[in-house]
Design an enzyme around this catalytic site. Structure first.
Site, PDB file in Angstrom:
ATOM      1  CE  LYS A  36       6.919 -17.993 -13.607  1.00  0.00           C
ATOM      2  NZ  LYS A  36       6.352 -18.666 -14.977  1.00  0.00           N
ATOM      3  CE1 TYR A 241       5.101  14.249  -0.205  1.00  0.00           C
ATOM      4  CE2 TYR A 241       5.017  11.750  -0.202  1.00  0.00           C
ATOM      5  CZ  TYR A 241       5.718  13.082  -0.133  1.00  0.00           C
ATOM      6  OH  TYR A 241       7.133  12.982  -0.255  1.00  0.00           O
TER       7      TYR A 241
END
Ligand code: PLP
Length: 341
Positions: A36, A241
């Site tokens: 999956k 940042y």
């Protein structure tokens, strides 16, 4: 085709070796594969092709779209989420549902009741019908290939494992099922008492190790990234940042074409590691959306355009990052080329 500046190196030999190891650990039971979420992010088609060639015959997806994408490969696929009304029309011939609810059983019967699998809930309270409903005759007359249940805590040593195993074993002979199946990757490591007729490993195929018995499982996925820029940062200069990193001395920094949009999440800020050969190159400052900085003083020759590998062994990287081994591989994005070797 131009290649992407980021790629997943996928070790096909390790994938097959992992499946063989899990098959051997399953004793006399057959060993399937959970594929999956696009083969846990590796690419379901490529996983299926390799495992089918090795002898794997049972594959598990979550949804019908995933089964349809594999229809031409000619392998047997079980759809774990069962059938909604909307799924009944366009079902590939190689796929069958795992029925989970009374409503799904009714829907399947009304459509003719062909071969199916059934999930029984033995205590996880996720998907599945109640054992009492099996005893009450809910499944009578259905053509069932595999009766299955799922373990809630197979990666831990808790009494619930044995309680679930006992509840499941009590259903033997109570339905028309040809086979019974309980164990995922961690369940296989609990011993052959848990294997029944068919096991369903997922994460361990792809390099996950959750229990000591998984020690022989090999790493399959290694992310590799190109350097976009190499720069010198003076002592006192900041990187990235919010200036979470300040250079303690003059240093060499490389900026990688990789960020949280690729699944390399902010939890790797100041913690992750890349590698060039044997040299360890720590992540410095914040991971941003598409860029990540590493310290590269250890490798003077490393330049723009060169590739580095990320440290990505699943148990160790999970411990470092706080992410699960599952999140680490299913989250790796579309911008990686998947390169099998
Ligand atoms: C995902 C899944 C598996 C595989 O689990 P792993 O922990 O990845 O080995 C097996 N069975 C069911 C029902 C699943 O949903």
């Amino acid at each position: 085709m131009t290649h992407s500046p980021l790629r997943l190196r996928l070790d096909g030999d390790a994938l097959v070796a992992n499946w063989r190891l899990l098959r051997d650990m399953s004793g006399g039971a057959a060993c399937g594969a959970a594929i999956k979420a696009d083969g846990y992010g590796l690419g379901a088609r490529e996983v299926v092709q390799r495992l089918a060639e090795a002898g794997c015959r049972d594959f598990f997806v979550a949804m019908w779209s995933e089964a349809r994408a594999l229809a031409d490969l000619g392998v047997s696929v079980s759809v774990l989420h069962g059938v909604r009304d909307a799924d009944m029309e366009d079902r590939p011939a190689n796929a069958r549902p795992v029925l989970n609810t009374i409503e799904q059983v009714r829907r399947w019967r009304e459509a003719g009741g062909g071969l199916c699998d059934v999930m029984v809930d033995t205590g996880m309270n996720r998907l599945g019908i109640a054992p009492e409903d099996v005893a009450g005759g809910l499944l009578d007359g259905l053509r069932i290939d595999t009766l299955m249940s799922h373990l809630a805590c197979a990666d831990e040593d808790v009494p619930l494992n044995e309680r679930q195993r006992t509840a499941f074993a009590a259903l033997a002979g109570r339905t028309s099922a040809n086979r019974m199946s309980l164990a995922n990757s961690a369940g296989i490591a609990l011993g052959t008492d848990y294997a029944f007729d068919l096991t369903r490993p997922g994460i361990a195929l792809y390099g996950g190790r959750q229990r000591a018995a998984h020690a022989g499982i090999r790493q399959v996925v290694t992310p590799q990234v190109q350097i976009l820029q190499r720069r010198r940062v003076p002592a006192g200069g900041i990187v990235g940042y919010n200036a979470t990193f300040t250079a303690p001395a003059d240093m060499e920094v490389a900026v990688l074409n990789l960020g949280y949009a690729d699944g390399y999440l902010r939890c790797f800020s100041g913690k992750g590691r890349a590698r060039a050969g044997d040299a360890v190159l720590p992540v410095i400052g914040r991971v941003s959306m598409d860029l990540t900085a590493i310290a590269v003083d250890a490798v003077p020759g490393l330049a723009e355009g060169d590739w580095v590998s990320l440290d990505y062994a699943l148990p160790e990287t999970a411990a470092l990052s706080g992410l699960s081994q599952y999140e680490l591989i299913t989250g790796l994005g579309e911008r990686f080329d998947r390169v099998w070797g």
